[in-house]
Structures are given as C-alpha cells and as structure tokens.
Design a protein around this motif. Sequence first.
Motif, PDB file in Angstrom:
ATOM      1  N   ASN A 181     -11.917  41.496 -11.143  1.00  0.00           N
ATOM      2  CA  ASN A 181     -11.744  42.275  -9.911  1.00  0.00           C
ATOM      3  C   ASN A 181     -10.301  42.208  -9.407  1.00  0.00           C
ATOM      4  OD1 ASN A 181     -14.408  42.990  -9.927  1.00  0.00           O
ATOM      5  ND2 ASN A 181     -15.063  41.351  -8.518  1.00  0.00           N
ATOM      6  N   GLN A 182      -9.703  41.039  -9.602  1.00  0.00           N
ATOM      7  CA  GLN A 182      -8.316  40.881  -9.175  1.00  0.00           C
ATOM      8  C   GLN A 182      -7.391  41.805  -9.977  1.00  0.00           C
ATOM      9  OE1 GLN A 182      -6.159  37.069  -9.702  1.00  0.00           O
ATOM     10  NE2 GLN A 182      -6.268  36.955  -7.447  1.00  0.00           N
TER      11      GLN A 182
ATOM     12  N   LYS B  39      -5.347  38.400  -2.621  1.00  0.00           N
ATOM     13  CA  LYS B  39      -5.206  36.984  -2.289  1.00  0.00           C
ATOM     14  C   LYS B  39      -6.571  36.314  -2.130  1.00  0.00           C
ATOM     15  CE  LYS B  39      -1.892  36.147   0.544  1.00  0.00           C
ATOM     16  NZ  LYS B  39      -1.092  36.030   1.788  1.00  0.00           N
ATOM     17  N   GLU B  40      -7.529  37.057  -1.591  1.00  0.00           N
ATOM     18  CA  GLU B  40      -8.844  36.471  -1.310  1.00  0.00           C
ATOM     19  C   GLU B  40      -9.822  36.602  -2.473  1.00  0.00           C
ATOM     20  OE1 GLU B  40     -10.088  38.483   2.191  1.00  0.00           O
ATOM     21  OE2 GLU B  40      -8.625  37.471   3.515  1.00  0.00           O
ATOM     22  N   GLU B  41      -9.484  37.454  -3.469  1.00  0.00           N
ATOM     23  CA  GLU B  41     -10.393  37.691  -4.596  1.00  0.00           C
ATOM     24  C   GLU B  41     -10.308  36.548  -5.599  1.00  0.00           C
ATOM     25  OE1 GLU B  41     -13.216  38.729  -6.621  1.00  0.00           O
ATOM     26  OE2 GLU B  41     -12.713  40.327  -5.144  1.00  0.00           O
ATOM     27  N   ASN B  42     -11.463  35.976  -5.982  1.00  0.00           N
ATOM     28  CA  ASN B  42     -11.503  34.857  -6.930  1.00  0.00           C
ATOM     29  C   ASN B  42     -11.832  35.301  -8.349  1.00  0.00           C
ATOM     30  OD1 ASN B  42     -10.943  32.919  -4.919  1.00  0.00           O
ATOM     31  ND2 ASN B  42     -13.105  32.959  -4.267  1.00  0.00           N
ATOM     32  N   ASP B  43     -12.499  36.442  -8.477  1.00  0.00           N
ATOM     33  CA  ASP B  43     -12.876  36.928  -9.805  1.00  0.00           C
ATOM     34  C   ASP B  43     -11.661  37.571 -10.482  1.00  0.00           C
ATOM     35  OD1 ASP B  43     -15.404  37.770 -11.587  1.00  0.00           O
ATOM     36  OD2 ASP B  43     -13.947  39.425 -11.550  1.00  0.00           O
ATOM     37  N   ALA B  44     -11.318  37.138 -11.707  1.00  0.00           N
ATOM     38  CA  ALA B  44     -10.117  37.595 -12.399  1.00  0.00           C
ATOM     39  C   ALA B  44     -10.175  39.082 -12.711  1.00  0.00           C
ATOM     40  CB  ALA B  44      -9.911  36.799 -13.683  1.00  0.00           C
TER      41      ALA B  44
ATOM     42  N   GLU C 231      -6.646  41.527  -0.037  1.00  0.00           N
ATOM     43  CA  GLU C 231      -7.827  41.492  -0.910  1.00  0.00           C
ATOM     44  C   GLU C 231      -7.532  40.725  -2.197  1.00  0.00           C
ATOM     45  OE1 GLU C 231     -10.428  44.961  -1.470  1.00  0.00           O
ATOM     46  OE2 GLU C 231      -9.119  46.020  -0.062  1.00  0.00           O
TER      47      GLU C 231
END
Length: 683
Positions: free
Chosen positions: A655-656, A648-653, A646
């Motif tokens: 949420n990451q 690795k696939e998350e683009n929003d900082a 997740e």
Amino acid sequence: MINSETINKIMDAARIEEVVGDFVALKKRGTSLIGNCPFHNEKTPSFNVSVTKGIYKCFGCGKGGDAVHFIMDHEKYSYPEALKFLANKYNIPVEETVQSPQNIEAQNAREALYIVSQYAAGFFSEQLWNGSEGRAVGLSYFKERGFREDIIRKFELGYSPDSWDALINASKAAGHREAYLESTGLVVKNEKGKLYDRFRGRVMFPIHNFTGRVIGFGGRTLKTDKNVPKYVNSPESDIYHKSNVLYGLYHAKKAIRDLDNCYLVEGYADVLSAHQAGVENVVASSGTSLTTEQIRLIGRFTQNVTMLYDGDAAGIKASLRGLDMILEEGLNVKVLNFPDGHDPDSYMHLVGAGAFKHYIENNRKDFILFKADTLLKEAGNDPIKRAGIIRDIVESIAKIPDNIKASVFIRECSHLLQVEERILLTELNSMRAAKFKKATNQQQGQYPSSQQGQYPSGQQGQYPSGQQGKYQQGQYQQSNFQPSQFHPDQPPENLFDDSPQPAPVTIDQEEVQEKEIVRLLLAYGHELVNWDKIDNMFIGSFIIQNLSDVSFKHPICKRIIAAYRDEIENGQLPVANQFIKGEDREIADLAITLSTSPYALSENWYNRHQIYVRDETMNLKATVLGGIFHLKKRKVDQILLDLLQEIKEENDATNQEILMQRYAHIKNVEKEISKFLGSVILK
C-alpha cells in the motif's frame, strides 16, 4: 407583501449615495465616497459607498449591503419596513398583495421571458458567426460598415435568418415554449393563428437592461425594398419598456460615472461607432423619442449631458425637442451637431477615431448658444420672429429648477441677444408664475382639500419623536455600536481608531484562492474571453468549465459556485447583483466584500510622476488563468500533504508503494502547474 413591481420601482429610484447621505457625511475619494461608519466608533473613515455598484461597505466592521439593507441595519427595520421608508423618501405609492400561487406563477413567467430573450441573442450571434447566410449577409454588412470584430462581440450583435421559422424551430428544439417567444415579441401570430419569426432577414442589436440582461431587440433590414421598414424593434413586454431603456447604458455606465458626462445619440450604430473610437460614455434612446425616464436614468450617473445629433434639419429639431426635457430634470446640457448632414456613425468612419474624439471634445456648444444660433438663422431680420425666438429661449431657461443657474443663463442671453437683462428676468418670472399656478391647480384638482399636508396612508411615524430633522440632516447616528467579531479578511480595527487589536488570525490560503475565483466571476464574468482564439465564450463560463475538477471547501464560496454553475447550465450567465442583492445574506455579504476595496490607485502616479501603472484589466488572461491555477496549485499542495501523511502512517509495504506512485504522479502535476504559473506571470 409588497408586490414585485413596486419593489422594482423602489430599487430603481433609490440612490445609495442619497440614502446613506441622509445619515453619513460623505466625501469623494477616487471613484468612491467615504465617511465615518455609523455602525461602529471610528476616527478615520473606513466606510465606502460605491455609486456605480449601488452598495456600501465598511472595511472596519465588515457591514455592507444596498440601500434597503442600509436602512434595515441603521434603523433596525424589517425588509418591508425599509422598502416603505424608501418609498416614502422617493414618493412611490406602495402596493401590497398576498403571495398566491398565481403571483408565484407570474414571477416564474417573467423570468422565462429573460431566459428566452438571452437564448434568442445567442441564436442570432451563432447565426452571424457560424451560419453560412449570417456570415455572407450579416457579418459582411457589419464589416462593410467598418465595425471591428471586438465591437460586434461586445454588443452581442447577430443575424436573424431570412426564414419564417428559423428561431421558432431552434427554440422549440431547445425546450422553450412558444408562448414565451410570443410574449417577448420574438415571434408573431398571423390571422390564421400560425406563428412566424418577427425579425427574419435582419441584423440584430440586442438591448440590455441596467444589469446586462437581454430584454429586447432592434432589427435592421438589409433589403432595399421601400415597403420594408428599415428598423423593427421589440414590442412592449413584461421585461421591456422602451421609455425606461437606454441602448448601451449597460456598457456605458462606468465610463459615464468616471468621466462625469454622457453623450446622447440617436441610433444603435452611433453607439457602436463611438465605442470603436474609444468613446464609451455614450447611450442612445433605443429607437424612441427621448423620455423623462431615460433622462433620469442618465441622472443617476452624471449631471452633464452632451447631445450628439445629425447635422440635418431633422437632427436639429430632435436636439431642440430633447433639450428642454433635459433642462427640466435639472441636468446640464450641451449640444453638438456634425457637419454636412453627418451623424456620429458616418462622421467617425469618415474622419477616423482620433479626429472624431477631437471634434466632439472641442465643438460642444452650451444649449443657449446652440438654440440662439439655430433659431436666429431662421428668423433673419424679421423683428417679430426674433421676439418669438427670445421668448422661446427664455422659456427653456424657465425650465431649469436651479435659480442660480437660471440667472447665469439670463445674463448670457442678455449679452447674446442684446436684450436688457431686466426684461428677460420679468419674462422668466412671468413664465415661472404661470407654471406654478398651473401645477397648484392640478394638485388641488387631484387631492381633496381635507387631505392637504397629510402623509400618504401608512407613511407616518417613520422617525422617532422630535428626530425627523436630525435624520434629514444626517446628524442622528448610532455611535455606541461595537462589532461583534473581527473579520479575518479586514484590516485590524486599530488601523482606524484607538480600540485594542484582536488576536492575530491565521488565514487559510486555500480559502483566499477560492474567494479570488468568486471575485473574478463577479468582476469579469460577463467579459468575453479574448485569448487563445477562443470565440464567443464569457469569462464566467470559462472559469466554471476549467474548475469542473475542483471541489470548493469554503461553505459560502461553495454555494456561490454551485449557484453560478446551475445558472450556466440553465443557459443564463449570472450577474454580480444577483449575489450582492440576493436574499441570502451570507452570500450577499461575501459578494459585497469581494466586489469592493478600501484602496484605489492614485491618479498622481501618472498626473504628477508620469508613471503608468497597469492594472489587472490590462491582461485579463494572466488575471483569470492566474486565479484558476493558483487555486489548483493550493488544492494539489493539500493533496500532496495528505498523501505524505498517509505514506508516513501506512505500515503495509504494498500500500505504501501505491501511495508513493500516486504521490509522484501528483507531484508531476504540481510541477506543470508551477511551470504554467511562471509563464503567465512573466507575460
């Protein structure tokens, strides 16, 4: 359909080794019997029969089940047809009935009796350990008698308060109906129609059936009033039939099978004392005179019985009374009396565990020597009495169905009593002829002459034409069967024969750990937790409680865990046979697989090499906690992998960042579990 009472009779009578042995040549290996599987072609035996568990399992093709399912698989019979086949084998009349709402209600009522009996056992145990009266009176009594706490807990001993309605009030508050309390005999209705507790003011001995379910009770008074009966036992009920029960058999059956001998005693305390001395292959006749049904129960596990009775006149008479019954059932019997009027209980506490074991192992007498010594002392030099005693002893020998055994005992009797062997044989044959004539007359009076030699109704045509002899000799086998698929938990097929090995299968480690939890529940669910000062909790309840936060993925494991949890929530601890012999074949197959093993620890490690190998039962804490936390670690590892994916696939900082914080938290949990596992393994 076949009624439940008939099905129970068939299940009780059917011995797995006899049923399978009609079709497969079996040889003993360790605690199991092995042979070539009749369901697939193999050269090296991988077909195992567990006599104590009443099941078979092939570790080549994966087939498994109980006696009924063996007949279903081998003969391609339906369930009712297989039951009728076994009923015919064991001469059990088949009664069939239509399933009606009344029948369903009757079955539910029977189950309610089990539930209320188990509740009462728990209530009595709770009163013994935690009630002020129970601890002061009941627990003090057991400890004054010299019984250790582990023995008291093992047999679920308890105390019934000296009150007219303590159990009634507690049971009603717990939601149990008075009618079921009365049906089990736990409460009694007086002339005015008012109910009162049967066992008030007594220490309690729960009586378990063959599978470990509580079916009745024995209660001993602690009062000195001679008008109060010393023991009160549960009356007959739908679940408790005294003549079919042996007290302690549930706890003794494994030891009886392993040691190939059963010690038979008179009372509850005798069983407890023997266990405390380390002698576990011991049972009692449950407050009744010994019955044929009880002897046959013993015969399912061993052909050797040693009777341990009091050294007084009453004990000796009891020995002689039971001796002939045991001989008539074809079992080998020895007798042992204790000195100075002691019984097994008093003698063990007098001399201690070690001396007790030594005494019973070295003072057993063959039945003929015991009977001769006992009766000849009474006869003295009176020739008329001596003649009667000789006839009495020959009459006992005449009850032995095995002719070779009988002839050996006649020879011994001849030397011992100084009577010609020829005379004894003549008397023996005369007695047997009279017995045969009597039995023949009874049969002719029971059946019309036109029916002699016929099959009972509905039992013909069980064998293909011309094949009955082959079936009985175990020659008829299906050799062309091929397993439809390779089971990933079983060894490759080419370990057992020359067939090609299937492609390798990747084993899901999470699934392996889930199956390990199910195995632990089946194997040790009824053992008591004996670590970390945890009192009066079974391992089954402990495992379920500690896995309340874990979701199972394997579909069959998930169903078993759900069923186990439901039973516990309903106040009942399941037994392995509920899954092994249940109607759900997927659950039964997995339960059998997890309850059996193709491997056994060789006795040569110790007998030849003096190397003592510890098994998992020596440290159940490590075994159980290891299973729980290995599964939790697998689940946590999977969560960590999913979180990494997740992140690795998350683009929003933002949420990451949240995901990374959660990952760090779960990682700490994983470290704690790993740390705990390391400490358990090292112990």
